[in-house]
Design an enzyme around this catalytic site. Structure first.
Site, PDB file in Angstrom:
ATOM      1  N   SER A 254      10.856  14.361  62.915  1.00  0.00           N
ATOM      2  CA  SER A 254      12.293  14.183  62.711  1.00  0.00           C
ATOM      3  C   SER A 254      13.023  15.462  62.330  1.00  0.00           C
ATOM      4  O   SER A 254      14.196  15.616  62.651  1.00  0.00           O
ATOM      5  CB  SER A 254      12.541  13.109  61.659  1.00  0.00           C
TER       6      SER A 254
ATOM      7  N   HIS B 299      12.479   8.918  66.803  1.00  0.00           N
ATOM      8  CA  HIS B 299      13.274   9.923  67.522  1.00  0.00           C
ATOM      9  C   HIS B 299      12.859  10.100  68.988  1.00  0.00           C
ATOM     10  O   HIS B 299      13.407  10.948  69.676  1.00  0.00           O
ATOM     11  CB  HIS B 299      13.209  11.269  66.803  1.00  0.00           C
TER      12      HIS B 299
ATOM     13  N   LYS C  49      19.001   4.835  65.885  1.00  0.00           N
ATOM     14  CA  LYS C  49      19.125   6.203  66.389  1.00  0.00           C
ATOM     15  C   LYS C  49      19.547   6.151  67.855  1.00  0.00           C
ATOM     16  O   LYS C  49      20.710   5.882  68.125  1.00  0.00           O
ATOM     17  CB  LYS C  49      17.834   6.957  66.105  1.00  0.00           C
TER      18      LYS C  49
HETATM   19  C1  LIG Z   1      15.081   7.343  60.458  1.00  0.00           C
HETATM   20  C2  LIG Z   1      13.611   7.228  60.410  1.00  0.00           C
HETATM   21  C3  LIG Z   1      12.993   6.124  59.839  1.00  0.00           C
HETATM   22  C4  LIG Z   1      13.758   5.081  59.098  1.00  0.00           C
HETATM   23  O1  LIG Z   1      14.440   4.229  59.949  1.00  0.00           O
HETATM   24  P1  LIG Z   1      15.690   3.439  59.383  1.00  0.00           P
HETATM   25  O2  LIG Z   1      15.866   2.325  60.338  1.00  0.00           O
HETATM   26  O3  LIG Z   1      16.830   4.390  59.358  1.00  0.00           O
HETATM   27  O4  LIG Z   1      15.304   2.973  58.011  1.00  0.00           O
HETATM   28  C5  LIG Z   1      11.624   6.033  59.927  1.00  0.00           C
HETATM   29  N1  LIG Z   1      10.892   7.000  60.519  1.00  0.00           N
HETATM   30  C6  LIG Z   1      11.458   8.094  61.046  1.00  0.00           C
HETATM   31  C7  LIG Z   1      10.595   9.116  61.691  1.00  0.00           C
HETATM   32  C8  LIG Z   1      12.831   8.247  60.991  1.00  0.00           C
HETATM   33  O5  LIG Z   1      13.395   9.347  61.480  1.00  0.00           O
END
Ligand SMILES: *Cc1c(COP(=O)(O)O)cnc(C)c1O
Length: 397
Positions: free
Chosen positions: A181, A209, A241
């Site tokens: 990330s 991602h 995302k």
């Molecule tokens: C954003 C993210 C999460 C968390 O997801 P949410 O739905 O925002 O709680 C988990 N793992 C990674 C790698 C992330 O980037």
């Protein structure tokens, strides 16, 4: 609050302030997109995770309104009571088909999905191995599981294999980001899957991602490496995302999903997502499946940025995803860099420890399919201006 706690909290905040680690929120007064209004000023933003540029797509918004009108604003209960709506179920079936897995299970957030996986699978006496640069929610999942916890050097399948060989009789879970990330590089999932298979470990991939962004059909890092359910038995994806919506899911075998339904505490003891959110995610999935041009646009923007950045002497990381960080070093410099960009109308947030390792504070630049090449040029020109300014300062001092 007792004096003891108050003093502790105040001391901690003062320390953060002194070390340039204090975190502050900014107030956004517009819909997500490349142009947003933040703290009262209009900026060109390069820091959201809305990679496909659909968080404000009218089709998602309309699907959300429609689902709310049909099912109400809130789901009213957890999935195991009366909260599991037909629209949730439809989304799960569509996500299973999209990821090529037997089944999928919705969670309210990715954070909760990871904690649920960790607690449902790993037990005391087991082992959890994680990449050193994993997302905080995966690290927390490993720590909270009560299993023996160990981190391996970033992307080092060979080191992981040595740990797996040296372990005692406990079962082993290996957890990794698919796309990292804060760095944007892709985990060597082909090697990790091979090692896990050879050493009888279960591989969990968090593709927050990658999903929707990489792979020919947007199937993420597992599609990129052509890895099926046997190679990656536990696949986690988020819907907040590239999906531009909210929530998360875990995909895998029937046994995995039934186990999560029965034992994952972050699944059982929480209210089901509102139907409206599931409606938006369904609309997003349709776009991901039918508009590959968004991924193509992203690829072109990333290539354009990397060529331009190299020509102005910026040091890039080994990333071909829309996450293109520029490592600055210490937290104060990263903040200053970000503030200077903001003065020039460009928003890129500074990412500081403990989100990234000490000494690697950075600007985390991200692109979205709704950026244009002209937007990227403006970013490059501004970065170039700033780095020339810095050079002059150094010569003067
Ligand atoms: C954003 C993210 C999460 C968390 O997801 P949410 O739905 O925002 O709680 C988990 N793992 C990674 C790698 C992330 O980037």
């Amino acid at each position: 609050m007792s004096d003891r706690f108050r003093q502790r909290l105040e001391r901690n905040l003062a320390e953060r302030e002194a070390n340039a680690l204090y975190r502050r929120r900014r107030i956004v007064d517009s819909a997500p997109g490349p142009r947003i209004r933040i703290d009262g000023r209009d900026v060109l933003a390069f820091c959201s995770n809305d990679y496909l540029g659909i968080a404000n797509d009218p089709r998602l918004v309309e699907a959300q309104c429609k689902a709310a009108r049909q099912y109400g604003a809130g789901s009213g209960a957890s999935h195991l009571v009366t909260g599991h709506l037909s629209i949730h179920h439809e989304l799960e079936e569509r996500l299973a088909a999209f990821t090529g897995r037997d089944r999928a299970l919705l969670f309210s957030t990715g954070y909760m999905a990871n904690l649920g996986i960790g607690s449902a699978l790993a037990k005391r006496g087991d082992h959890v191995f994680e990449d050193r640069l994993n997302h905080a929610s995966l690290l927390d999942a490993g720590l909270a599981s009560g299993a023996k916890f160990m981190r391996y050097a970033h992307a080092q399948a060979g080191e992981l294999e040595r740990h797996l060989i040296a372990r005692d009789s406990g079962a082993a879970l290996v957890m990794t980001d698919g796309v990292f990330s804060m760095d944007g590089d892709i985990a060597p999932l082909d090697e990790l899957a091979k090692v896990c298979r050879k050493k009888n470990a279960c591989l969990v991939v968090d593709d927050a991602h990658g999903l929707g962004v990489i792979g020919k059909n947007g199937g993420g890092s597992v599609e990129h490496f052509e890895l099926g359910q046997d190679d990656v038995p536990v696949l986690m994806g988020t819907l907040g995302k590239a999906f531009g919506s909210f929530g998360a899911f875990v995909a895998g075998s029937d046994t995995l999903i039934e186990s999560l339904i029965n034992t994952a505490r972050t699944y059982i003891y929480t209210t089901a997502l509102p139907a409206a959110v599931a409606g938006a995610s369904l609309a997003a999935l349709k776009i991901i499946e039918s508009e590959p041009e968004r991924r193509e646009q992203l690829r072109q923007l990333v290539t354009h940025f990397r060529q331009g950045a190299i020509s102005i002497g910026l040091e890039l990381m080994d990333s071909f995803t829309p996450i293109q960080p520029i490592v600055v070093g210490n937290a104060r410099d990263a903040l200053r860099y970000s503030d200077t960009l903001l003065e020039k109308g460009i928003l890129v947030t500074a990412i500081r420890p403990p989100t990234v390792p000490e000494g690697t504070a950075r600007l985390r630049i991200t692109f979205s399919a709704s950026h244009t090449q002209a937007d990227v040029d403006r970013l490059l020109n501004t970065l170039s201006e700033i780095s020339q300014g810095n050079g002059q300062d150094e010569q003067a001092s």
